[in-house]
Design a protein around this motif. Structure first.
Motif, PDB file in Angstrom:
ATOM      1  N   TYR A 143      48.194 -58.573   4.636  1.00  0.00           N
ATOM      2  CA  TYR A 143      46.911 -58.780   3.963  1.00  0.00           C
ATOM      3  C   TYR A 143      47.047 -59.827   2.858  1.00  0.00           C
ATOM      4  O   TYR A 143      46.220 -60.743   2.736  1.00  0.00           O
ATOM      5  CB  TYR A 143      46.407 -57.458   3.398  1.00  0.00           C
ATOM      6  N   ILE A 197      51.663 -53.986   6.420  1.00  0.00           N
ATOM      7  CA  ILE A 197      50.203 -54.106   6.336  1.00  0.00           C
ATOM      8  C   ILE A 197      49.808 -54.763   5.017  1.00  0.00           C
ATOM      9  O   ILE A 197      48.986 -55.682   4.976  1.00  0.00           O
ATOM     10  CB  ILE A 197      49.540 -52.721   6.484  1.00  0.00           C
ATOM     11  N   SER A 213      45.972 -58.541  19.726  1.00  0.00           N
ATOM     12  CA  SER A 213      45.231 -58.427  18.463  1.00  0.00           C
ATOM     13  C   SER A 213      46.218 -58.266  17.313  1.00  0.00           C
ATOM     14  O   SER A 213      47.179 -57.489  17.401  1.00  0.00           O
ATOM     15  CB  SER A 213      44.297 -57.219  18.526  1.00  0.00           C
ATOM     16  N   ARG A 254      49.310 -52.083  13.678  1.00  0.00           N
ATOM     17  CA  ARG A 254      49.318 -50.654  14.018  1.00  0.00           C
ATOM     18  C   ARG A 254      50.581 -50.270  14.777  1.00  0.00           C
ATOM     19  O   ARG A 254      51.168 -49.204  14.531  1.00  0.00           O
ATOM     20  CB  ARG A 254      48.075 -50.306  14.834  1.00  0.00           C
ATOM     21  N   GLU A 290      42.299 -49.189  13.569  1.00  0.00           N
ATOM     22  CA  GLU A 290      42.144 -50.641  13.470  1.00  0.00           C
ATOM     23  C   GLU A 290      40.763 -51.025  12.938  1.00  0.00           C
ATOM     24  O   GLU A 290      40.638 -51.947  12.127  1.00  0.00           O
ATOM     25  CB  GLU A 290      42.387 -51.281  14.837  1.00  0.00           C
ATOM     26  N   LEU A 349      41.662 -59.804   8.708  1.00  0.00           N
ATOM     27  CA  LEU A 349      42.812 -59.620   9.598  1.00  0.00           C
ATOM     28  C   LEU A 349      42.402 -59.495  11.057  1.00  0.00           C
ATOM     29  O   LEU A 349      43.251 -59.270  11.926  1.00  0.00           O
ATOM     30  CB  LEU A 349      43.598 -58.368   9.184  1.00  0.00           C
ATOM     31  N   ASN A 350      41.128 -59.651  11.327  1.00  0.00           N
ATOM     32  CA  ASN A 350      40.627 -59.523  12.698  1.00  0.00           C
ATOM     33  C   ASN A 350      40.892 -60.819  13.462  1.00  0.00           C
ATOM     34  O   ASN A 350      39.998 -61.612  13.746  1.00  0.00           O
ATOM     35  CB  ASN A 350      39.135 -59.201  12.683  1.00  0.00           C
ATOM     36  N   LEU A 407      40.771 -50.302   9.188  1.00  0.00           N
ATOM     37  CA  LEU A 407      41.574 -51.299   8.478  1.00  0.00           C
ATOM     38  C   LEU A 407      40.830 -52.624   8.417  1.00  0.00           C
ATOM     39  O   LEU A 407      40.837 -53.310   7.384  1.00  0.00           O
ATOM     40  CB  LEU A 407      42.928 -51.469   9.165  1.00  0.00           C
ATOM     41  N   ASN A 408      40.182 -52.977   9.489  1.00  0.00           N
ATOM     42  CA  ASN A 408      39.406 -54.212   9.532  1.00  0.00           C
ATOM     43  C   ASN A 408      38.262 -54.166   8.533  1.00  0.00           C
ATOM     44  O   ASN A 408      37.977 -55.139   7.817  1.00  0.00           O
ATOM     45  CB  ASN A 408      38.868 -54.433  10.944  1.00  0.00           C
ATOM     46  N   LEU A 414      45.564 -56.881  14.465  1.00  0.00           N
ATOM     47  CA  LEU A 414      45.394 -55.517  13.961  1.00  0.00           C
ATOM     48  C   LEU A 414      46.237 -54.545  14.782  1.00  0.00           C
ATOM     49  O   LEU A 414      46.816 -53.601  14.239  1.00  0.00           O
ATOM     50  CB  LEU A 414      43.919 -55.118  14.010  1.00  0.00           C
TER      51      LEU A 414
END
Length: 745
Positions: free
Chosen positions: A419, A415, A570, A576, A484, A495-496, A487-488, A572
């Motif tokens: 990013y 993650i 996705s 996950r 998600e 990251l979307n 995190l978004n 995201l």
């Protein structure tokens, strides 16, 4: 003295505590969990104590966030009082002869709650001072918020029951008068009476004004009269619990609204509130039939699940689960067909073209190539990875990441790496000018645990099933979805994206390729997720002198699900799936025949070494011909060969259960031992131009390591950043700087 001790022992408060330990001990389990959580003895390595002692609301620990926990705690205590009041009524019949019996019960039943509140106050103040570095005024504000919410909760509850008492008295005023007259006549005739079977001996109890009172003898009240009073109070109590359940369902229904995302500590406490209340309600209405009815409900729900009438399983957002397109077969023959020589060669040629594109972007004819392995470890690993990559970018004048060809690993580390990679891409596209903004590190350190637990309680376990649309498909909102979304939000939406959005940048080598791995729970195989098919990763590269046939131990996600919009996944969700820590996040069900689900990649390859070494083995010839050095850069959330966490037992129960938990407690160490050998084999086989270096997060001496969770305290964030300056990491920074800038040590 003996008289006073006897009076104390047979006081209502003391006898109630003893009664809780004699009867319905399962209800004490909730208190034990709460006490253990706030004191750091229950799931502390996973950050459970922070949920209660440093609750977050709207992204901040504030008086409002602690007020939510205080309110929930007040509701829990009232639910505890209601349930035990219902269950113990036959032992305390004298309360039916008093005004406001439930209030008196709560006052005398306050021993355990008061001890807990004092303990909470002690641990919360200590936690805020030591872990969150809060000032005295901030701590005072948080404590005030907690007790403000707690008092409000009690005020609402007692206001409701005061009204109930008045209604009961108005309806039964004639019965009260008649019963009291009979009692007065009988009490003048009989001075002493034996305690009836089932009743407790009570010499004293606290009144509503906290004065000491002797209980009335209930022998001369009719059983029908006593039962009618308790029954009316019980029904009123169950109504109150039902209202609380509706409130929690509404929270789950509107949890998409950030203002409805209450702190996880409050959600968990409210969930305990409902569980205790349900136990009381079942006992009141079903009596001895409670267990058979609960078992029947379970069997019914399980049958509905087996018939596919309900399906609470989490899905991979973007994949097609509902259309008429056939699902791929998951068996030995299908995997062998998938890994045919022609397709494996095709995938490897595609990756060689990526490597060639990478080489054209370098400054030397035979450049240095970096491969980055990042470990799992929740937010601590994400934060450590982000800190290391940011500093490497500074030290190498922005060159390191352009020299990096592949990133592999698990969970939080991936993650953080994803990013940083996205920010690096935005810099290449001119959207941002610098990667050294402190805000970027702060973003990846933000809490992810609160929305997960809030959704688990308010939506997954209690709330109604709601759905959302993604890329033309419908999916259930659950704690995976909440993770998600959070995190978004933490990463400001960068990251979307979909997996396909990274295909071209990776192909052109604008950014390093990433190979995600998840563990298939059905058989332990790895599922590799990448923007390009990687069927060559499904099995170690064979050699002519290996006469033994090995089974395929991996699955290429993209080629296997090509018929179900694999690249529509996705990004995201990809992150996950790679970070699905057991129980915290739901396993992801994959649309195959038979179906299988996947979990955290760290179960199989927590440090990414297995993936990295397989990649080197397959492209060894190209690497040796086109690079001067290949350097594996490992980013670990714990030291290799960590002696600080030995698996020790100091009790008989620990000795008995040790064989069951031996593998679990040594799993990471076992991976280290295995992968250390594999790395050494590869270093010897490849030759002197393959090197490995490591960055390790290690807490400072005499300090506790950051928790393995999706939440970090202020002290933990500071400790992770400071760990870059230990002697081992400083030397590693200098080694990589020298290779990156061409001044080899």
């Amino acid at each position: 003295m003996k008289k006073y001790l006897a009076g104390f022992f047979y006081s209502f408060s003391v006898q109630l505590v003893l009664l809780h330990f004699r009867r319905y001990q399962v209800l004490l389990l909730f208190w034990i969990i709460l006490f253990a959580t706030i004191s750091g003895h229950f799931l502390k390595p996973y950050g459970a104590d922070s949920l209660m002692l440093a609750p977050e609301y709207l992204g901040h620990v504030s008086a409002l966030s602690t007020a939510f926990v205080g309110f929930a705690m007040g509701a829990f205590i009232m639910s505890w009082n209601i349930t035990t009041f219902i269950l113990h009524s036959r032992h305390i019949k004298f309360l039916a002869t008093t005004a406001q019996p439930f209030l008196k019960y709560c006052i005398n039943n306050a021993v355990i709650p008061v001890i807990f509140l004092l303990s909470y106050l002690f641990f919360a103040i200590s936690y805020q001072r030591v872990e969150e570095l809060s000032s005295s005024m901030e701590i005072l504000s948080l404590v005030g918020g907690f007790f403000g919410g707690f008092i409000l909760s009690l005020a609402i509850a007692f206001g409701y029951f005061f009204g109930t008492d008045k209604k009961i008295y108005r309806k039964m005023v004639t019965d009260f008068t008649t019963a009291n007259e009979k009692y007065e006549r009988a009490s003048r005739m009989i001075k002493n009476s034996k305690i009836e079977k089932g009743e407790m001996r009570i010499d004293w109890f606290l009144s509503a004004t906290f004065g000491l009172r002797r209980p009335r003898n209930t022998k001369h009240y009719s059983q029908e009269f006593l039962n009618s009073i308790f029954k009316r109070h019980h029904v009123a109590a169950v109504k109150a619990v039902f209202i609380a359940l509706i409130a929690l369902i509404l929270i789950g229904l509107f949890t998409e609204n950030r203002y409805c995302q209450i702190p996880a500590g409050a959600s968990i406490t409210l969930f305990f509130t409902i569980l205790i209340a349900v136990a009381g309600a079942l006992s009141l209405f079903l009596g001895n039939w409670s267990v058979p009815v609960v078992l029947g409900i379970y069997l019914l729900v399980n049958w509905m699940y087996q018939q596919h009438w309900i399906d609470p399983r989490n899905k991979a957002y973007g994949l097609d689960y509902t259309s008429g397109r056939s699902r791929p077969e998951y068996n030995k023959a299908a995997l062998s067909d998938l890994m045919n020589k022609a397709d494996v060669a095709k995938d490897s040629l595609e990756f060689i073209s990526i490597l060639n594109n990478w080489k054209t972007r370098q400054y030397q004819q035979k450049p240095v190539l970096f491969l980055v392995d990042v470990s799992g470890g929740g937010n601590r690993s994400a934060a450590f990875t982000m800190n290391v990559l940011t500093k490497l970018d500074t030290l190498t004048q922005g060159r390191f990441f352009s020299q990096c060809a592949l990133i592999s690993g698990a969970s939080g580390g991936m993650i953080g790496a994803a990013y940083f990679r996205e920010l690096y891409l935005e810099k290449q596209q001119g959207k941002i000018t610098s990667l050294q903004q402190k805000q970027y590190i702060d973003n990846i350190c933000k809490d992810l645990l609160n929305p997960v637990f809030s959704s688990l309680v308010a939506r997954d376990m209690i709330g109604p099933i709601s759905q959302f649309e993604y890329s033309g498909n419908s999916y259930i909102r659950d704690r995976g979805y909440s993770f998600e979304q959070k995190l978004n939000a933490n990463t400001k939406g960068v990251l979307n994206k979909k997996l396909t959005d990274y295909s071209l940048p990776e192909h052109k080598a604008v950014i390093p390729s990433m190979i995600f791995n998840t563990a298939i729970t059905r058989d332990g195989r790895k599922m590799f997720i990448a923007t390009h098919p990687v069927r060559f990763m499904m099995q170690g590269k064979s050699t002519p002198n290996n006469l033994t046939h090995y089974d395929i131990d991996g699955l290429d996600y993209q080629s296997f699900f090509a018929n179900l919009d694999a690249l529509n996944l996705s990004f995201l969700t990809t992150l996950r799936m790679n970070a699905t820590f057991p129980f915290v996040l739901p396993n992801v069900e994959m649309p195959a025949n038979p179906e299988f689900d996947v979990m955290d990649g760290g179960f199989r390859d927590n440090f990414g070494n297995e993936t990295c070494l397989r990649f080197i083995s397959y492209f060894k010839d190209w690497l040796q011909q086109n690079t001067s050095k290949v350097i594996i850069v490992e980013l670990r959330d714990r030291p290799n060969g960590d002696w600080s966490r030995p698996y020790e037992v100091n009790s008989i129960m620990g000795l008995i259960t040790k064989p069951m938990f031996l593998l679990q407690n040594n799993w990471i160490d076992l991976q280290d031992y295995y992968e250390n050998d594999q790395v050494n084999y590869m270093l010897n086989a490849y030759g002197p131009d393959l090197l490995k270096t490591t960055f390790s997060y290690e807490s400072a001496p005499n300090t506790t390591s950051a928790s393995l969770s999706f939440h970090l305290t202020a002290v933990e964030k500071k400790g992770i950043a400071n760990s870059l300056n230990n002697e081992v990491n400083k030397k590693t920074f200098q080694v990589i700087k020298a290779f990156s800038l061409g001044n080899r040590p």
